[in-house]
Motif scaffolding. Structure first.
Motif, PDB file in Angstrom:
ATOM      1  N   ALA A 117       0.808  -1.219   0.000  1.00 32.22           N
ATOM      2  CA  ALA A 117       0.000   0.000   0.000  1.00 32.22           C
ATOM      3  C   ALA A 117       0.835   1.260   0.000  1.00 32.22           C
ATOM      4  N   GLU A 118       2.052   1.188  -0.485  1.00 39.60           N
ATOM      5  CA  GLU A 118       2.909   2.371  -0.455  1.00 39.60           C
ATOM      6  C   GLU A 118       3.426   2.698  -1.853  1.00 39.60           C
ATOM      7  N   ASN A 119       2.629   3.420  -2.616  1.00 38.42           N
ATOM      8  CA  ASN A 119       3.077   3.865  -3.927  1.00 38.42           C
ATOM      9  C   ASN A 119       3.749   5.230  -3.784  1.00 38.42           C
ATOM     10  N   GLU A 120       4.747   5.254  -2.920  1.00 41.56           N
ATOM     11  CA  GLU A 120       5.518   6.455  -2.668  1.00 41.56           C
ATOM     12  C   GLU A 120       6.939   6.029  -2.344  1.00 41.56           C
ATOM     13  N   GLU A 121       7.843   6.961  -2.414  1.00 44.76           N
ATOM     14  CA  GLU A 121       9.222   6.639  -2.093  1.00 44.76           C
ATOM     15  C   GLU A 121       9.353   6.338  -0.605  1.00 44.76           C
ATOM     16  N   GLY A 122      10.244   5.414  -0.264  1.00 44.92           N
ATOM     17  CA  GLY A 122      10.498   5.105   1.136  1.00 44.92           C
ATOM     18  C   GLY A 122       9.527   4.085   1.685  1.00 44.92           C
ATOM     19  N   ARG A 178      -2.009   9.557  -0.133  1.00 40.94           N
ATOM     20  CA  ARG A 178      -0.858   9.449  -1.027  1.00 40.94           C
ATOM     21  C   ARG A 178      -0.461   7.998  -1.269  1.00 40.94           C
ATOM     22  N   GLN A 179      -1.333   7.074  -0.909  1.00 35.03           N
ATOM     23  CA  GLN A 179      -1.055   5.655  -1.102  1.00 35.03           C
ATOM     24  C   GLN A 179      -2.220   4.989  -1.816  1.00 35.03           C
ATOM     25  N   GLY A 206      -5.222   5.282 -14.590  1.00 31.99           N
ATOM     26  CA  GLY A 206      -4.263   6.373 -14.569  1.00 31.99           C
ATOM     27  C   GLY A 206      -4.689   7.589 -13.795  1.00 31.99           C
ATOM     28  N   GLY A 207      -5.891   7.565 -13.198  1.00 35.21           N
ATOM     29  CA  GLY A 207      -6.364   8.696 -12.412  1.00 35.21           C
ATOM     30  C   GLY A 207      -5.972   8.578 -10.953  1.00 35.21           C
ATOM     31  N   GLY A 208      -6.381   9.562 -10.180  1.00 35.06           N
ATOM     32  CA  GLY A 208      -6.121   9.513  -8.750  1.00 35.06           C
ATOM     33  C   GLY A 208      -7.075   8.565  -8.049  1.00 35.06           C
ATOM     34  N   TYR A 209      -6.577   7.852  -7.056  1.00 30.70           N
ATOM     35  CA  TYR A 209      -7.412   6.871  -6.367  1.00 30.70           C
ATOM     36  C   TYR A 209      -8.650   7.526  -5.763  1.00 30.70           C
ATOM     37  N   TYR A 210      -8.476   8.720  -5.201  1.00 29.64           N
ATOM     38  CA  TYR A 210      -9.594   9.400  -4.542  1.00 29.64           C
ATOM     39  C   TYR A 210     -10.248  10.465  -5.417  1.00 29.64           C
ATOM     40  N   PRO A 241       5.353   8.399  -7.890  1.00 29.25           N
ATOM     41  CA  PRO A 241       5.558   7.029  -8.381  1.00 29.25           C
ATOM     42  C   PRO A 241       4.248   6.280  -8.482  1.00 29.25           C
ATOM     43  N   SER A 242       4.063   5.586  -9.588  1.00 29.54           N
ATOM     44  CA  SER A 242       2.879   4.729  -9.711  1.00 29.54           C
ATOM     45  C   SER A 242       3.112   3.441  -8.950  1.00 29.54           C
ATOM     46  N   HIS A 243       2.034   2.802  -8.560  1.00 26.72           N
ATOM     47  CA  HIS A 243       2.136   1.564  -7.786  1.00 26.72           C
ATOM     48  C   HIS A 243       2.621   0.439  -8.687  1.00 26.72           C
ATOM     49  N   PRO A 244       3.656  -0.315  -8.293  1.00 20.47           N
ATOM     50  CA  PRO A 244       4.202  -1.362  -9.184  1.00 20.47           C
ATOM     51  C   PRO A 244       3.240  -2.517  -9.396  1.00 20.47           C
ATOM     52  N   HIS A 245       2.234  -2.651  -8.533  1.00 19.88           N
ATOM     53  CA  HIS A 245       1.301  -3.782  -8.664  1.00 19.88           C
ATOM     54  C   HIS A 245      -0.138  -3.289  -8.650  1.00 19.88           C
ATOM     55  N   TYR A 246      -0.379  -2.153  -9.288  1.00 18.78           N
ATOM     56  CA  TYR A 246      -1.710  -1.561  -9.245  1.00 18.78           C
ATOM     57  C   TYR A 246      -2.764  -2.455  -9.862  1.00 18.78           C
ATOM     58  N   ASP A 247      -2.354  -3.405 -10.740  1.00 15.80           N
ATOM     59  CA  ASP A 247      -3.337  -4.247 -11.413  1.00 15.80           C
ATOM     60  C   ASP A 247      -3.692  -5.487 -10.606  1.00 15.80           C
ATOM     61  N   GLY A 248      -3.229  -5.530  -9.355  1.00 15.51           N
ATOM     62  CA  GLY A 248      -3.575  -6.668  -8.495  1.00 15.51           C
ATOM     63  C   GLY A 248      -2.579  -7.773  -8.534  1.00 15.51           C
TER      64      GLY A 248
END
Length: 485
Positions: free
Chosen positions: A309-314, A383-384, A462-466, A475-482
């Motif tokens: 659940a962390e599509n952000e750096e760190g 942001r996640q 490609g849109g915002g989750y919320y 950064p986009s989520h590396p496993h956004y497609d499940g």
């Protein structure tokens, strides 16, 4: 005349010499500094932890009646400086699922500040209907009153799991750890729960060492020594592999409580087959224990979140140890091990997410996070984006997680709920059966809230989750497609 003065003086000296002993008894010495607290449970035993006010013997007494008409003397242990004055005592040979009253003697005397006995209950001998509460992130520096424990007690759990950041020491000094454990054990709303309900614990970075600390910590052996002194878990790693991991059975369910810190590689290490959060020995232990378990539900508990659940750096959750997470989940699939669910902490928000492994021939694995117990909630969800968010995040108050197991019928059942500071459930329950947790079962889309599915679809496009576009360069989520491979 001189003799009379001498006698008077001698009598006065004797009286003065006796006063410290009399005064000590009046204020309750010897006694408990903190505790008692109930530790690892079993059908034929219960465990008591306490911290004594001196380095003397502590004896457990217990009875099946409140008035102690029949007193059973249990074991005696001696408090030592190496254990910070903490002792663990275990009453053996008891009846399953039975109430027992207990009290303690310190250097032969009952604690005058705790004149009434405490009550606890042994674990059931077989499949049962029971509740397990859990939480993380309990910062007494932020909240000394901790109203959440009123809600926890009202939920009447049969066991409580502490999932890390149980204190916020952020220190390599033993006395800092000891001081904060001691302060945490003296929270008035928490004490009744500690004295009656089994408490088991793992740690995370703030009670292991510094923020985001890992296996390179030079003070980790000291942190482990203090942790072992202040908790009464059934085990602490293995003989040749130190740590705080263990397996606990209760009511027909197996709990695998893991150590995500002691053997952890740095988070910024390249995420390949050589990077580990658990360490090779603990991971091998987990695989062996999972293979031998016949429980319909197997709960994997750790401090950091399982879902990506962390599509952000760190970050320092499983999101940056995905190769090892995939290895574990592949093992569960390939060995046909059913019934695995996950719980976690750390995130400062309540979450119910899912790793959709049914698309790789396994089954969907749910990750239920409760955080915080006593810390400022954080709206990091903005942001996640998770692999699948089954319920919306909860960031409006502190919270506690609850797993309700009914193992008594033909179809065992697990119900997940999250409760706010008032005890109110914050979302609809998630209900799982063993059939939902077997290879080939796809459940994530049918069990997710429709609004979360809409948000996920928007994010995949490609849109915002919320509903708002992510900032440029986010950064986009590396496993956004499940996918988790």
């Amino acid at each position: 005349m001189r003799r009379r003065v001498f006698l008077r003086t001698g009598g006065l000296m004797a009286l003065l010499a006796a006063m410290p002993r009399a005064f000590a008894r009046a204020v309750g010495y010897p006694r408990a500094l903190q505790g008692p607290m109930i530790g690892a449970p079993g059908p034929n035993h219960f465990t008591v932890w306490t911290r004594a006010s001196g380095l003397f013997d502590v004896t457990l007494e217990y009875s099946t009646d409140r008035d102690f008409a029949t007193v059973i003397e249990g074991p005696t242990a001696t408090a030592t400086a190496d254990d910070e004055g903490c002792v663990v005592l275990r009453a053996e040979g008891l009846q399953p699922d039975t109430d027992y009253w207990y009290r303690l003697r310190y250097a032969g005397e009952h604690d005058r500040h705790q004149p009434l006995p405490h009550r606890t209950r042994t674990a059931p001998a077989g499949p049962a209907d029971f509740r397990v509460a859990f939480g993380s992130c309990c910062r007494i520096q932020f909240d000394q009153e901790q109203r959440i424990w009123n809600a926890v007690r009202a939920l009447e759990p049969d066991m409580f799991l502490w999932l890390g950041d149980n204190i916020y020491a952020d220190s390599d000094q033993a006395n800092a750890l000891v001081d904060l454990y001691a302060r945490g054990r003296s929270v008035e709303r928490l004490e009744p729960l500690l004295r009656s309900v089994p408490q088991l614990a793992t740690w995370d970075d703030h009670d292991f060492g510094y923020n985001d600390s890992d296996g390179r910590s030079t003070s980790k052996a000291q942190s482990l020594r203090v942790f072992r002194s202040f908790w009464a878990n059934p085990a602490y790693g293995e003989r040749d592999n130190p740590g705080v991991y263990f397996r606990q059975h209760y009511g027909g369910v197996d709990f695998f409580v893991l150590d995500g810190r002691y053997h952890r590689d740095p988070t910024d290490q390249v995420d390949d087959a050589g990077k580990t959060m658990l360490g090779a020995a603990q991971k091998a232990w987990l695989k062996r224990e999972l293979k031998t378990s016949t429980a319909p539900f197997k709960v994997l508990a750790i401090g950091g979140g399982w879902s990506c659940a962390e599509n952000e750096e760190g970050g320092d959750s499983w999101a940056v140890y995905l190769t090892e997470r995939t290895e574990i989940f592949d093992f569960i699939r390939d060995e046909g091990i059913g019934g695995v669910v996950c719980i976690s902490g750390d995130s400062h928000m309540g979450e119910l997410n899912c790793i959709p492994r049914s698309q790789q021939g396994g089954y969907d694995i749910y990750d239920f996070c409760s955080s915080p117990l006593a810390q400022m909630p954080a709206a990091k969800n903005t942001r996640q984006a998770p692999e699948v968010r089954v319920r919306d995040t909860w960031t409006r108050s502190v919270n506690v997680g609850l797993m309700r197991f009914d193992m008594t019928g033909d179809t065992p059942q697990l119900i997940y709920t999250l409760h706010d500071v008032m005890g109110e459930p914050v979302w609809d329950p998630l209900v799982l059966t063993p059939d939902d947790l077997r290879n080939g079962a796809r459940t994530w889309d049918s069990k997710s809230d429709p609004v979360e599915l809409e948000r996920l679809e928007r994010f995949r496009e490609g849109g915002g989750y919320y509903g708002f576009d992510p900032p440029q360069g986010w950064p986009s989520h590396p496993h956004y497609d499940g996918s988790s491979d």
